[in-house]
Design a protein around this motif. Structure first.
Motif, short mmCIF file in Angstrom:
data_model
loop_
_atom_site.label_atom_id
_atom_site.label_comp_id
_atom_site.label_asym_id
_atom_site.label_seq_id
_atom_site.Cartn_x
_atom_site.Cartn_y
_atom_site.Cartn_z
N LEU A 55 40.84 -14.30 5.14
CA LEU A 55 41.50 -13.48 4.33
C LEU A 55 42.89 -13.82 3.76
CD1 LEU A 55 40.69 -10.00 5.87
CD2 LEU A 55 39.57 -11.17 4.06
N ARG A 56 43.63 -14.63 4.75
CA ARG A 56 45.05 -14.96 4.49
C ARG A 56 44.84 -16.36 3.50
NH1 ARG A 56 50.11 -15.15 7.65
NH2 ARG A 56 51.26 -16.27 6.30
N ILE A 57 43.91 -17.11 4.15
CA ILE A 57 43.68 -18.37 3.18
C ILE A 57 43.28 -17.95 1.83
CG2 ILE A 57 42.14 -20.55 3.02
CD1 ILE A 57 42.21 -20.53 6.08
N VAL A 58 42.42 -17.01 1.64
CA VAL A 58 41.92 -16.77 0.27
C VAL A 58 43.08 -16.31 -0.56
CG1 VAL A 58 40.65 -14.92 -1.04
CG2 VAL A 58 39.66 -16.15 0.81
N GLN A 59 44.05 -15.32 0.22
CA GLN A 59 45.39 -14.65 -0.45
C GLN A 59 46.19 -15.92 -0.91
OE1 GLN A 59 47.50 -12.44 2.01
NE2 GLN A 59 48.95 -11.60 0.45
N GLU A 60 46.44 -16.95 0.12
CA GLU A 60 47.27 -18.09 -0.49
C GLU A 60 46.75 -19.03 -1.48
OE1 GLU A 60 50.08 -19.12 1.03
OE2 GLU A 60 50.30 -17.08 2.57
N LEU A 61 45.35 -19.39 -1.58
CA LEU A 61 44.93 -19.85 -2.63
C LEU A 61 45.10 -19.20 -3.95
CD1 LEU A 61 41.88 -21.49 -0.82
CD2 LEU A 61 43.84 -22.75 -1.65
N LYS A 62 44.79 -17.78 -4.08
CA LYS A 62 44.95 -17.12 -5.32
C LYS A 62 46.25 -17.17 -5.77
CE LYS A 62 40.96 -13.94 -4.53
NZ LYS A 62 40.60 -12.34 -4.12
N ILE A 63 47.30 -16.97 -4.82
CA ILE A 63 48.59 -16.83 -5.16
C ILE A 63 48.96 -18.27 -5.98
CG2 ILE A 63 51.22 -17.06 -4.38
CD1 ILE A 63 50.12 -15.09 -2.14
N ARG A 64 48.33 -19.41 -5.51
CA ARG A 64 48.29 -20.48 -5.97
C ARG A 64 47.75 -20.90 -7.29
NH1 ARG A 64 50.03 -20.93 -0.75
NH2 ARG A 64 51.85 -22.33 -0.11
N GLY A 65 47.18 -19.98 -7.86
CA GLY A 65 46.37 -19.78 -9.15
C GLY A 65 44.84 -20.63 -8.94
N ILE A 66 44.42 -20.73 -7.69
CA ILE A 66 43.01 -21.38 -7.60
C ILE A 66 41.82 -20.50 -8.04
CG2 ILE A 66 41.38 -22.55 -6.00
CD1 ILE A 66 44.09 -24.17 -6.32
N ASP A 67 40.87 -20.87 -8.87
CA ASP A 67 40.05 -20.10 -9.20
C ASP A 67 38.98 -19.64 -8.21
OD1 ASP A 67 37.02 -20.15 -10.73
OD2 ASP A 67 38.36 -19.09 -11.75
N GLU A 68 38.60 -18.29 -8.17
CA GLU A 68 37.81 -17.76 -7.24
C GLU A 68 36.34 -18.44 -6.97
OE1 GLU A 68 37.23 -13.73 -6.27
OE2 GLU A 68 39.18 -13.12 -7.71
#
Length: 130
Positions: free
Chosen positions: A54-67
């Motif tokens: 969950l934390r890794i997904v959140q960090e990647l979304k903050i960095r603008g990585i596509d789902e």
């Protein structure tokens, strides 16, 4: 996203247009010098022993990585969550909680690291987690 933000300050200093920045980023991607996929893969590899899914997904979304990119690279990590949870818990605490306050403290810590609450409860109850 991150590279755009970092270059934006330099672009303003050099009086470059937004379209110039877009062209530069496109050229970097075309030459495979910049890749969201490669960034995602390396980011996950560097964080997987410290943080949960969950934390890794959140960090990647903050960095603008596509789902869709996130999903592709996180699939193998889903199977390792129980093992990683136990490893992180053992490194921090080494023993089961003595009372309810200790248990809540440990649960909050593991949640802040990005692990699913149901997985945490399974581990805390002593059930075998897979």
């Amino acid at each position: 996203f991150e590279l755009r933000n970092k270059l934006k300050n330099y672009a303003e200093t050099l009086n470059l247009q937004s379209s110039d920045l877009d062209n530069l980023l496109q050229e970097l991607q075309n030459n495979q010098w910049q890749s969201d996929e490669r960034f995602t893969e390396l980011f996950i590899e560097s964080k997987k022993n410290k943080f949960g899914l969950l934390r890794i997904v959140q960090e990647l979304k903050i960095r603008g990585i596509d789902e869709s990119v996130i999903h592709n690279y996180l699939s193998p990590l889903r199977d390792e969550q129980a093992k990683l949870l136990k490893m992180i818990w053992e490194k921090k605490y080494k023993e089961i909680p003595k009372d309810q306050n200790d248990k809540l403290k440990q649960i909050r810590f593991l949640q802040s690291r990005g692990f699913d609450l149901s997985l945490i409860h399974k581990m805390m109850s002593g059930k075998e987690i897979e």
